[in-house]
Scaffold this active site. Sequence first.
Site, PDB file in Angstrom:
ATOM      1  N   ASN A 174      24.018   5.911 -12.168  1.00 16.74           N
ATOM      2  CA  ASN A 174      22.980   5.149 -11.451  1.00 16.74           C
ATOM      3  C   ASN A 174      22.264   4.138 -12.347  1.00 16.74           C
ATOM      4  OD1 ASN A 174      22.253   7.868 -12.392  1.00 16.74           O
ATOM      5  ND2 ASN A 174      20.166   7.278 -11.884  1.00 16.74           N
ATOM      6  N   THR A 225      16.251  23.027  10.790  1.00 10.32           N
ATOM      7  CA  THR A 225      16.680  22.197  11.919  1.00 10.32           C
ATOM      8  C   THR A 225      17.176  20.846  11.417  1.00 10.32           C
ATOM      9  OG1 THR A 225      15.016  23.273  13.285  1.00 10.32           O
ATOM     10  CG2 THR A 225      15.899  21.178  14.105  1.00 10.32           C
ATOM     11  N   SER A 270      24.175  10.683  -0.711  1.00  6.88           N
ATOM     12  CA  SER A 270      22.855  10.437  -0.119  1.00  6.88           C
ATOM     13  C   SER A 270      22.925   9.197   0.768  1.00  6.88           C
ATOM     14  CB  SER A 270      21.857  10.211  -1.260  1.00  6.88           C
ATOM     15  OG  SER A 270      20.563  10.049  -0.762  1.00  6.88           O
ATOM     16  N   ALA A 271      22.381   9.299   1.996  1.00  4.94           N
ATOM     17  CA  ALA A 271      22.526   8.199   2.966  1.00  4.94           C
ATOM     18  C   ALA A 271      21.834   6.917   2.523  1.00  4.94           C
ATOM     19  CB  ALA A 271      21.960   8.645   4.321  1.00  4.94           C
ATOM     20  N   HIS A 272      20.692   7.046   1.825  1.00  5.35           N
ATOM     21  CA  HIS A 272      19.909   5.832   1.573  1.00  5.35           C
ATOM     22  C   HIS A 272      20.504   4.938   0.494  1.00  5.35           C
ATOM     23  CE1 HIS A 272      17.345   6.894  -2.096  1.00  5.35           C
ATOM     24  NE2 HIS A 272      17.757   8.096  -1.764  1.00  5.35           N
ATOM     25  N   CYS A 300      13.485   6.375 -11.869  1.00  6.40           N
ATOM     26  CA  CYS A 300      12.834   7.625 -12.268  1.00  6.40           C
ATOM     27  C   CYS A 300      12.268   7.505 -13.682  1.00  6.40           C
ATOM     28  CB  CYS A 300      13.826   8.786 -12.244  1.00  6.40           C
ATOM     29  SG  CYS A 300      15.088   8.614 -11.013  1.00  6.40           S
ATOM     30  N   ALA A 302      20.515  14.125  -1.646  1.00  5.99           N
ATOM     31  CA  ALA A 302      21.566  14.484  -2.608  1.00  5.99           C
ATOM     32  C   ALA A 302      21.030  15.534  -3.584  1.00  5.99           C
ATOM     33  CB  ALA A 302      22.041  13.258  -3.363  1.00  5.99           C
TER      34      ALA A 302
HETATM   35  N1  PLP Z   1      22.280  11.243  -8.074  1.00  4.87           N
HETATM   36  C1  PLP Z   1      22.254   9.935  -8.341  1.00  4.87           C
HETATM   37  C2  PLP Z   1      23.335   9.343  -9.187  1.00  4.87           C
HETATM   38  C3  PLP Z   1      21.234   9.135  -7.824  1.00  4.87           C
HETATM   39  O1  PLP Z   1      21.223   7.824  -8.103  1.00  4.87           O
HETATM   40  C4  PLP Z   1      20.240   9.738  -7.022  1.00  4.87           C
HETATM   41  C5  PLP Z   1      19.107   8.927  -6.509  1.00  4.87           C
HETATM   42  O2  PLP Z   1      18.474   8.196  -7.245  1.00  4.87           O
HETATM   43  C6  PLP Z   1      20.313  11.102  -6.756  1.00  4.87           C
HETATM   44  C7  PLP Z   1      21.344  11.826  -7.299  1.00  4.87           C
HETATM   45  C8  PLP Z   1      19.309  11.789  -5.887  1.00  4.87           C
HETATM   46  O3  PLP Z   1      19.470  11.391  -4.541  1.00  4.87           O
HETATM   47  P1  PLP Z   1      18.370  11.722  -3.435  1.00  4.87           P
HETATM   48  O4  PLP Z   1      17.394  10.593  -3.469  1.00  4.87           O
HETATM   49  O5  PLP Z   1      19.096  11.743  -2.120  1.00  4.87           O
HETATM   50  O6  PLP Z   1      17.795  13.040  -3.768  1.00  4.87           O
END
Ligand code: PLP
Length: 358
Positions: free
Chosen positions: A140, A222, A184-186, A304, A72
Amino acid sequence: MIYLDYQATTPLAPQARDAMLRWLDGPEGTGFGNPHSAHRMGRQARAAIELARDRVAALFPAGGQVIFTGSATEAINLAIRGSGKGGSVSVSAIEHAAVLDTAEALGQKHELNVAADGQCNTNQDVPNDTRLIAVMQVNNEIGVVQPTVEWHRKAKASNALYLCDAVQAYGKIEVTGADMIAVSAHKLHGPKGVGALWVRDGVRLDEVQTGGGQEGGLRSGTLSPALIAGFGAAANVAKERMAEDAAHVEALWNRARELFADWTLNGSEDARWHGNLNIRRDGLDVNRLMSDCRDVMFSAGSACASGSGRPSHVLKAIGLSDAQAKSSIRLGFGRYTSLEDIEQAARQINVAAKEQGL
Ligand code: PLP
């Protein structure tokens, strides 16, 4: 171990893992082809990517394109850097660092205020030269859901584009209209290392990385059939189970609220994704709590911010003091969390807090 850190990442869905394996073949198999090759193995890998693209697109509004990226963060960089030059980029004060730091790095950041409940309201002005507004859908750290439809409307009225970071919303609640949406997939039980930017038809982007011209020239490099197939499978399961998952999260939330009744909730109770419980106790030593509850995986603020020693910018933006922000914890739960997990974790956390005299 009890995993309560669903905002940091989510467990891989078995369906996503199964979908990936075929594309991780070694020399004995046929799944390792380059999806951009013209031969049969390449075409098969390409077909898997296109199936996944349809599945990922099914969770977005109609009328746009899905561009696969490595994360993301990369999708957000493409959206902010590729959508124009000059002017201001107006961003909520509680955006992820991927948005805040990119706008800052360009020297274009204008910060939008956030109320004490965590809402970034549209009753504030954006600078006249704003070219892009970025307000996330679900935060988040505190799970607060933002008025994205109103922000989209305001962006249109201001002749600006609207980017929505829907990383924490996608696959859980309906992702609403915007000009660009990053995911973001995870965060929805897919693999790490793959994300996407949804771009509304008619929105023009410039490439930010040069190379082989993949993804319509917007994201050279790729593509990974395994990661993308896993992403597609995860999106498919999320779509099928959205109501069931939400009901499960609601039951977990109700129990967690009872068990943590002595704690103060950070952010809105109602305008919130209920898989995020961010709470505080005055005087709590979070580092000590985490070390006393080593079997429970949870966060101080955000993954983070924790470890940096700095109070979370989100908790500060909603008006908490440094001390209050530093005495906050975030519990994140979802599809694979059981009521017993919540109960056991609450027991351990409450005992440890009591040992601190709270
Ligand atoms: N935006 C939000 C709200 C998120 O929680 C996160 C991941 O912690 C990201 C962006 C970044 O995602 P990625 O881990 O795929 O770079």
